[in-house]
Design a protein around this motif. Structure first.
Motif, PDB file in Angstrom:
ATOM      1  N   ASP A   1       5.208 -17.659  65.650  1.00 36.57           N
ATOM      2  CA  ASP A   1       4.226 -18.701  65.956  1.00 36.57           C
ATOM      3  C   ASP A   1       3.447 -18.349  67.219  1.00 36.57           C
ATOM      4  O   ASP A   1       2.235 -18.595  67.312  1.00 36.57           O
ATOM      5  CB  ASP A   1       4.924 -20.051  66.141  1.00 36.57           C
ATOM      6  N   TYR A   2       4.139 -17.773  68.188  1.00 36.57           N
ATOM      7  CA  TYR A   2       3.481 -17.411  69.444  1.00 36.57           C
ATOM      8  C   TYR A   2       2.402 -16.355  69.197  1.00 36.57           C
ATOM      9  O   TYR A   2       1.300 -16.433  69.744  1.00 36.57           O
ATOM     10  CB  TYR A   2       4.513 -16.875  70.450  1.00 36.57           C
ATOM     11  N   GLU A   3       2.716 -15.370  68.358  1.00 35.59           N
ATOM     12  CA  GLU A   3       1.756 -14.308  68.080  1.00 35.59           C
ATOM     13  C   GLU A   3       0.539 -14.844  67.344  1.00 35.59           C
ATOM     14  O   GLU A   3      -0.594 -14.419  67.598  1.00 35.59           O
ATOM     15  CB  GLU A   3       2.414 -13.190  67.272  1.00 35.59           C
ATOM     16  N   VAL A   4       0.741 -15.784  66.406  1.00 36.41           N
ATOM     17  CA  VAL A   4      -0.384 -16.391  65.696  1.00 36.41           C
ATOM     18  C   VAL A   4      -1.309 -17.098  66.686  1.00 36.41           C
ATOM     19  O   VAL A   4      -2.535 -16.912  66.664  1.00 36.41           O
ATOM     20  CB  VAL A   4       0.109 -17.389  64.631  1.00 36.41           C
ATOM     21  N   ALA A   5      -0.729 -17.908  67.567  1.00 40.89           N
ATOM     22  CA  ALA A   5      -1.531 -18.646  68.547  1.00 40.89           C
ATOM     23  C   ALA A   5      -2.251 -17.689  69.496  1.00 40.89           C
ATOM     24  O   ALA A   5      -3.427 -17.875  69.830  1.00 40.89           O
ATOM     25  CB  ALA A   5      -0.642 -19.612  69.329  1.00 40.89           C
ATOM     26  N   GLU A   6      -1.563 -16.657  69.920  1.00 33.11           N
ATOM     27  CA  GLU A   6      -2.144 -15.688  70.841  1.00 33.11           C
ATOM     28  C   GLU A   6      -3.339 -14.980  70.198  1.00 33.11           C
ATOM     29  O   GLU A   6      -4.388 -14.783  70.828  1.00 33.11           O
ATOM     30  CB  GLU A   6      -1.079 -14.679  71.252  1.00 33.11           C
TER      31      GLU A   6
ATOM     32  N   GLU B   1       6.867 -27.178  78.047  1.00 39.95           N
ATOM     33  CA  GLU B   1       7.615 -28.016  77.114  1.00 39.95           C
ATOM     34  C   GLU B   1       6.665 -28.917  76.340  1.00 39.95           C
ATOM     35  O   GLU B   1       5.765 -29.542  76.913  1.00 39.95           O
ATOM     36  CB  GLU B   1       8.621 -28.876  77.887  1.00 39.95           C
ATOM     37  N   LEU B   2       6.852 -28.981  75.013  1.00 36.78           N
ATOM     38  CA  LEU B   2       6.043 -29.845  74.154  1.00 36.78           C
ATOM     39  C   LEU B   2       6.866 -31.040  73.707  1.00 36.78           C
ATOM     40  O   LEU B   2       8.060 -30.904  73.414  1.00 36.78           O
ATOM     41  CB  LEU B   2       5.549 -29.085  72.923  1.00 36.78           C
ATOM     42  N   ASN B   3       6.209 -32.225  73.642  1.00 38.24           N
ATOM     43  CA  ASN B   3       6.915 -33.384  73.094  1.00 38.24           C
ATOM     44  C   ASN B   3       6.896 -33.322  71.575  1.00 38.24           C
ATOM     45  O   ASN B   3       6.275 -32.429  70.976  1.00 38.24           O
ATOM     46  CB  ASN B   3       6.306 -34.688  73.622  1.00 38.24           C
ATOM     47  N   GLU B   4       7.537 -34.248  70.907  1.00 41.58           N
ATOM     48  CA  GLU B   4       7.680 -34.206  69.443  1.00 41.58           C
ATOM     49  C   GLU B   4       6.331 -34.278  68.741  1.00 41.58           C
ATOM     50  O   GLU B   4       6.097 -33.573  67.758  1.00 41.58           O
ATOM     51  CB  GLU B   4       8.594 -35.345  68.975  1.00 41.58           C
ATOM     52  N   GLY B   5       5.447 -35.128  69.240  1.00 43.59           N
ATOM     53  CA  GLY B   5       4.121 -35.225  68.626  1.00 43.59           C
ATOM     54  C   GLY B   5       3.344 -33.933  68.755  1.00 43.59           C
ATOM     55  O   GLY B   5       2.679 -33.494  67.809  1.00 43.59           O
ATOM     56  N   GLU B   6       3.431 -33.307  69.913  1.00 48.86           N
ATOM     57  CA  GLU B   6       2.730 -32.036  70.128  1.00 48.86           C
ATOM     58  C   GLU B   6       3.306 -30.931  69.253  1.00 48.86           C
ATOM     59  O   GLU B   6       2.563 -30.062  68.772  1.00 48.86           O
ATOM     60  CB  GLU B   6       2.822 -31.649  71.603  1.00 48.86           C
ATOM     61  N   LYS B   7       4.603 -30.963  69.015  1.00 50.07           N
ATOM     62  CA  LYS B   7       5.221 -29.959  68.152  1.00 50.07           C
ATOM     63  C   LYS B   7       4.709 -30.074  66.720  1.00 50.07           C
ATOM     64  O   LYS B   7       4.484 -29.066  66.048  1.00 50.07           O
ATOM     65  CB  LYS B   7       6.738 -30.099  68.179  1.00 50.07           C
ATOM     66  N   ILE B   8       4.528 -31.312  66.269  1.00 47.35           N
ATOM     67  CA  ILE B   8       4.002 -31.528  64.908  1.00 47.35           C
ATOM     68  C   ILE B   8       2.572 -30.997  64.803  1.00 47.35           C
ATOM     69  O   ILE B   8       2.207 -30.307  63.843  1.00 47.35           O
ATOM     70  CB  ILE B   8       4.048 -33.023  64.544  1.00 47.35           C
ATOM     71  N   VAL B   9       1.759 -31.308  65.823  1.00 46.29           N
ATOM     72  CA  VAL B   9       0.379 -30.822  65.842  1.00 46.29           C
ATOM     73  C   VAL B   9       0.347 -29.300  65.874  1.00 46.29           C
ATOM     74  O   VAL B   9      -0.417 -28.652  65.150  1.00 46.29           O
ATOM     75  CB  VAL B   9      -0.377 -31.397  67.062  1.00 46.29           C
ATOM     76  N   LEU B  10       1.202 -28.714  66.706  1.00 46.28           N
ATOM     77  CA  LEU B  10       1.246 -27.256  66.822  1.00 46.28           C
ATOM     78  C   LEU B  10       1.637 -26.602  65.501  1.00 46.28           C
ATOM     79  O   LEU B  10       1.029 -25.598  65.101  1.00 46.28           O
ATOM     80  CB  LEU B  10       2.234 -26.843  67.914  1.00 46.28           C
TER      81      LEU B  10
END
Length: 323
Positions: free
Chosen positions: A88-93, A113-122
């Protein structure tokens, strides 16, 4: 009515595609405008540099290309397996090298650190970007938009620089693949812009000629161009990654084809060539017909009749799709 792109491109059928983009409004991609006397040769460098940089971001490799005065050709290989294996990191990068991304992805790339909502969006963004980074339409969009912005800035105008849709042809077997590559690499020779393939500026064949060195090994990896898809030298009937003949044989094939196509120069077929044509089950006249008029011979799909019938059925066409 033109078919939507998703009905023309199917990785289940083939990962290889021939794409062509043309300018509009009598715009010059490069070359000399005889009407105004303006030279646009420098724009070849814009396009070539951008084109060769994109495989380091996309899961798409370049098999062949040629940059002409008002259009360009490129043969692409989509490496879906590579895209699936990215973290996932490589895709975003990779995506952030092309676009601004989002605050959530920027935060992710900073290891915050991401919260739960941000993780879903990511997760949704990563899934979308992973698909786009193996999508030919997005590849061509990024390439064409970069050149259009520079050209419009130089011309001090706005509006379209390219036609609305690029043309694509699915290359269904190795005969179609090699014939199309030779057709693309010989464009400047056929247009009388160059005398020989190795003197055809801003083409993949010139880069391959420059890199090729006489050696006992006909396809050493260190002798091939890193920004282009490599020749493996092995038969590749299922069209996996890697071009299916030795590099030296392909260069001989292009040279021989160019000699036959040109009316002012005829040469003998190299001794190593008949084995290639025999393995591809092509006679000389059939090969010349394919490589001389590839765009006219085939439209959406290129390959044997059986291959084209199978793909037409796969994509839901009601008749054999050759136009």
């Amino acid at each position: 009515m033109p078919k939507p792109r998703k009905a023309q491109i199917s990785l289940d059928a083939t990962p290889y595609y021939h794409c062509v983009s043309r300018c509009v409004r009598r715009a010059f991609l490069c070359g000399l405008d005889e009407l105004t006397g303006n030279s646009y040769e420098h724009r070849r460098g814009w396009l070539e540099n951008k084109l060769l940089s994109l495989p380091s971001i996309f899961a798409i490799d370049i098999a062949a290309y040629a940059i002409m005065s008002n259009h360009y050709h490129v043969v692409l290989y989509v490496d879906a397996e590579q895209a699936r294996n990215w973290s996932d990191y490589e895709v975003a990068e990779r995506w952030h090298k092309l676009f601004r991304g989002s605050p959530v992805s920027a935060k992710f790339l900073q290891f915050k650190e991401l919260n739960e909502g941000e993780k879903i969006v990511l997760d949704l963004l990563i899934s979308q970007w992973r698909e786009r980074l193996q999508d030919i339409s997005w590849f061509m969009r990024v390439l064409n938009e970069a050149v259009a912005r520079e050209a419009n800035r130089e011309d001090q105008c706005t509006g379209r620089f390219w036609e609305g849709r690029f043309k694509s042809q699915a290359l269904l077997d190795e005969k179609a693949l090699l014939a199309c590559m030779a057709y693309v690499d010989l464009n400047p020779v056929r247009a009388k812009l160059a005398r020989t393939p190795e003197h055809s500026d801003h083409t993949s064949v010139k880069k391959r000629y420059q890199k090729a060195v006489k050696t006992a090994d006909p396809y050493p990896p260190e002798k091939q161009v890193k920004s282009l898809l490599s020749f493996t030298g092995y038969p590749n009937n299922d069209l996996k990654k890697g071009l299916p003949v030795p590099l030296t044989h392909y260069l001989e094939l292009v040279d021989w084809t160019g000699r036959i196509i040109r009316e002012d120069k005829r040469g003998a077929v190299p001794n190593t060539l008949p084995s290639i044509l025999d393995r591809l089950n092509l006679d000389q006249q059939e090969w010349i017909s394919l490589s001389k008029g590839f765009e006219k011979s085939y439209k959406t799909f290129a390959g044997t009749v059986d291959k084209m019938k199978a793909v037409s059925q796969l994509l839901g066409y009601h008749r054999l799709r050759t136009s």
